[in-house]
Scaffold this motif. Structure first.
Motif, mmCIF file in Angstrom:
data_model
loop_
_atom_site.group_PDB
_atom_site.id
_atom_site.type_symbol
_atom_site.label_atom_id
_atom_site.label_comp_id
_atom_site.label_asym_id
_atom_site.label_seq_id
_atom_site.Cartn_x
_atom_site.Cartn_y
_atom_site.Cartn_z
ATOM 1 N N UNK A 33 -7.624 -27.984 -1.835
ATOM 2 C CA UNK A 33 -7.093 -28.138 -0.540
ATOM 3 C C UNK A 33 -5.478 -27.816 -0.338
ATOM 4 N N UNK A 34 -4.953 -27.922 -0.633
ATOM 5 C CA UNK A 34 -4.138 -27.944 -0.163
ATOM 6 C C UNK A 34 -3.062 -26.840 -0.595
ATOM 7 N N UNK A 35 -3.610 -25.069 -0.394
ATOM 8 C CA UNK A 35 -2.722 -24.341 -0.704
ATOM 9 C C UNK A 35 -2.660 -23.979 0.714
ATOM 10 N N UNK A 36 -1.042 -23.159 0.824
ATOM 11 C CA UNK A 36 -1.135 -22.133 2.131
ATOM 12 C C UNK A 36 -1.255 -20.790 1.733
ATOM 13 N N UNK A 37 -2.455 -20.855 2.803
ATOM 14 C CA UNK A 37 -3.445 -19.797 3.083
ATOM 15 C C UNK A 37 -3.476 -19.143 4.034
ATOM 16 N N UNK A 38 -4.005 -17.541 4.483
ATOM 17 C CA UNK A 38 -4.281 -17.342 5.987
ATOM 18 C C UNK A 38 -5.892 -17.310 6.044
ATOM 19 N N UNK A 39 -5.814 -17.255 5.473
ATOM 20 C CA UNK A 39 -7.786 -17.131 5.422
ATOM 21 C C UNK A 39 -8.733 -17.618 4.607
ATOM 22 N N UNK A 40 -10.008 -18.032 4.491
ATOM 23 C CA UNK A 40 -10.952 -18.912 3.533
ATOM 24 C C UNK A 40 -10.416 -17.415 2.435
ATOM 25 N N UNK A 41 -10.446 -17.981 0.702
ATOM 26 C CA UNK A 41 -11.174 -17.357 0.302
ATOM 27 C C UNK A 41 -9.676 -16.459 0.036
ATOM 28 N N UNK A 42 -8.768 -16.708 0.221
ATOM 29 C CA UNK A 42 -7.476 -16.205 -0.397
ATOM 30 C C UNK A 42 -7.184 -17.575 -1.608
ATOM 31 N N UNK A 43 -5.740 -17.162 -2.335
ATOM 32 C CA UNK A 43 -5.309 -17.631 -3.478
ATOM 33 C C UNK A 43 -4.799 -18.059 -3.250
ATOM 34 N N UNK A 44 -3.002 -17.752 -2.234
ATOM 35 C CA UNK A 44 -2.695 -18.931 -2.043
ATOM 36 C C UNK A 44 -1.726 -18.948 -2.677
ATOM 37 N N UNK A 45 -0.766 -20.075 -2.330
ATOM 38 C CA UNK A 45 0.574 -21.136 -3.072
ATOM 39 C C UNK A 45 0.314 -21.591 -3.213
ATOM 40 N N UNK B 47 -0.536 -21.716 8.737
ATOM 41 C CA UNK B 47 -1.668 -21.331 7.784
ATOM 42 C C UNK B 47 -3.163 -21.818 8.077
ATOM 43 N N UNK B 48 -3.540 -21.731 7.152
ATOM 44 C CA UNK B 48 -5.419 -22.225 7.584
ATOM 45 C C UNK B 48 -5.511 -23.376 7.396
ATOM 46 N N UNK B 49 -5.218 -24.295 6.494
ATOM 47 C CA UNK B 49 -4.554 -25.447 6.281
ATOM 48 C C UNK B 49 -3.862 -26.588 6.579
ATOM 49 N N UNK B 50 -3.340 -25.538 7.476
ATOM 50 C CA UNK B 50 -2.225 -26.287 8.365
ATOM 51 C C UNK B 50 -1.245 -27.199 7.770
ATOM 52 N N UNK B 51 -1.013 -26.555 6.270
ATOM 53 C CA UNK B 51 0.404 -27.184 6.020
ATOM 54 C C UNK B 51 1.757 -27.288 5.776
#
Lengths: 353, 353
Positions: B220-232, B336-340
């Motif tokens: 849940x706590x990742x910087x992603x731009x869209x669902x399914x991305x790995x992100x940081x 970012x998608x999760x608003x972090x």
């Protein structure tokens, strides 16, 4: 002038600004007889002022025989008592109304019970000598702001019959420690039984008036159905019961999850006009009697409990209290334009699986 | 899966439920070096659990030489230190994003600084003897709930390189008093520099793992731009400055009112990766240097001030901080998608009249 949001319309940016700075008590906080300071509800009308306790003075003046100017040490050296008192915001439940009056958007959580330590107001008013012709005693806080296009200090008044009640206090401690800034340091008024707007924080002045006080906050806190109506003033807390939502929550929807079998449900009930006489729990519309426990004090909430025999499926669990005068919480919204005193019964969605 | 609200779309009922139970720090709270307990921000992911300190135990197990089971007295009898630490929610600023990720809708106020007293985690891990092959240390809290259709205790992990840092602590006091229930009583983890989700409350277990931890809260706590991305992963607090809004507020809009002339503006700035090196104040888009004051501690916010020569009219006052690595707060949203980690600069509307 109060704006209304149409049924189903989302919370506005202005309401969110208020919601993120004012502080509710998560309902599992109902578990504590005395609410921890950091869990107690908090509504700050304007801003929390920075008060220097060394230069702070309380003026008692107006229509009195002997005006007084008290230091904090003066107040603290007077006869002291500690009393648990339940406080609830008059706007608690506002955001459950439809159409929704736009202001601080409380759902259910603007409540708390603290042990307040201070000195009876009556002794101070007796020392000052209230004139026989006094009709209002006005309490002024150090917090300032603009409302209704008027810059003002926060002010509320009580008639002498209320101000001289034995249980009205000027308090400097909460749960055994000096007031934290947000709860009114160095001194606040406590008027047991009344909604929160009356318990003026950051007190600087108590003025005895021989004409009725007509300040902004008295106009705002009235039960009216439309602009321009006179209505009735908001005074004492209506009867209300709340439960600790049972089981565990879904993070986002806050729907509760429990296993089947006996589910103990507990909560608190309170009322500002009469003792709580009865609490009922409703499951899917069927109401059963809860067991009343002890009150935390004569001016504080009363515990209750109920063993729910939960069967698998989706359920709605409600609770409602009735006071000794026979007043019961409504199951239909008691709508009013300013969203005051909405004691509509709590509804908790529970999945049993 | 995170839902998005279209630009301008009002706050949903589910967001409001979260906003009324989680607690922001009104920004005038920036005035205090150490935030009073009852003003500190609070995010409770599931529910505040009721923990009995007499039966509570902390298990340290998994890939360790000597599993430990500690009582609260065991923890309290270990070497103690008191450190001021600034905590900020990773979701602070989420509701300022457009489109808006739907979750706890913070604007700016999910921050606070407390003096935490406890014992270094490292000493306890050394006593247990972490295996050489440990890759994650998992911290489990007593709070439970459902998220992503999965019932779970709240869990977060740290790699040994972070868990063994000298300044990481298990704390049992906040501002010199036992933790209140909502802040993690009887014991919580403090990881200076990291966003709030890492400081696990109501700790019950510390497990050393030889395989990477893949719990829900890490997804849940990742910087992603869209669902399914790995992100940081979301880790340390980005640089941010906030100001105490000057003057007095309008109750409803929170627009500020001040008189013309010199208006002192003060605030705090912090960063989890490097010291704060610079704070600027922007008035109507023109940026000027603020004066940096002392930090409350090496892991806590730093005071700053600025004298604004205010002229009559409507103004927008902003502030932004830069860290010692040259990272500056953005003036465009870092969406970012999760608003972090939204450290978009604060904007305060001020009427000078």
């Amino acid at each position: 002038m109060t704006q209304l949001a149409a049924p189903g319309e989302g919370i506005t940016y202005e309401e969110l600004q208020l919601a993120t700075r004012n502080r509710g008590m998560p309902l599992e906080g109902l578990r504590y007889d005395v609410t921890p300071v950091g869990l107690h509800y908090l509504l700050v009308h304007f801003d929390i002022p920075a008060v220097d306790p060394d230069t702070w003075r309380l003026a008692i003046d107006g229509a009195v025989a002997t005006p007084l100017h008290l230091t904090l040490d003066d107040v603290r050296s007077r006869p002291a008592r500690t009393v648990p008192v339940t406080l609830e915001c008059a706007g608690n439940g506002r955001a459950r109304l439809s159409p929704r009056p736009i202001s601080q958007p409380w759902l259910l959580e603007a409540v708390g019970t603290a042990e307040w330590t201070g000195t009876p107001l009556r002794g101070i008013l007796d020392d000052a000598g209230l004139g026989d012709d006094v009709v209002d005693v006005v309490f002024t806080g150090a917090d300032r702001g603009v409302q209704g296009d008027l810059e003002q200090a926060y002010q509320r008044a009580l008639p002498p019959s209320e101000a001289l009640r034995d249980e009205v206090m000027l308090v400097y401690e909460m749960n055994g420690r000096p007031l934290e800034p947000q709860h009114g340091f160095p001194l606040r008024l406590i008027v047991p039984g009344w909604y929160g707007m009356t318990h003026v924080k950051w007190l600087t002045r108590i003025e005895a008036m021989t004409t009725p006080f007509a300040g902004y906050q008295h106009e705002a806190y009235r039960y009216i159905q439309a602009e321009g109506e006179q209505g009735e003033p908001v005074t004492r807390m209506k009867v209300r019961a709340l439960m600790v939502p049972p089981g565990v929550p879904d993070f986002f929807t806050r729907t509760r999850l429990v296993g089947p079998g006996i589910v103990p449900i507990t909560g608190r009930a309170w009322c500002g006009t009469a003792p709580v006489a009865r609490v009922e729990v409703g499951v899917d519309g069927e109401w059963r009697e809860a067991v009343l426990g002890a009150a935390t004090g004569p001016w504080a909430w009363r515990q209750w409990s109920f063993d729910w025999e939960a069967s698998r499926g989706d359920h709605v669990v409600m609770c409602r209290a009735t006071d000794a005068n026979g007043n019961t919480q409504p199951v239909e919204q008691p709508w009013n334009l300013n969203g005051m005193g909405n004691n509509l019964v709590q509804e908790v969605r529970v999945q049993v699986r």
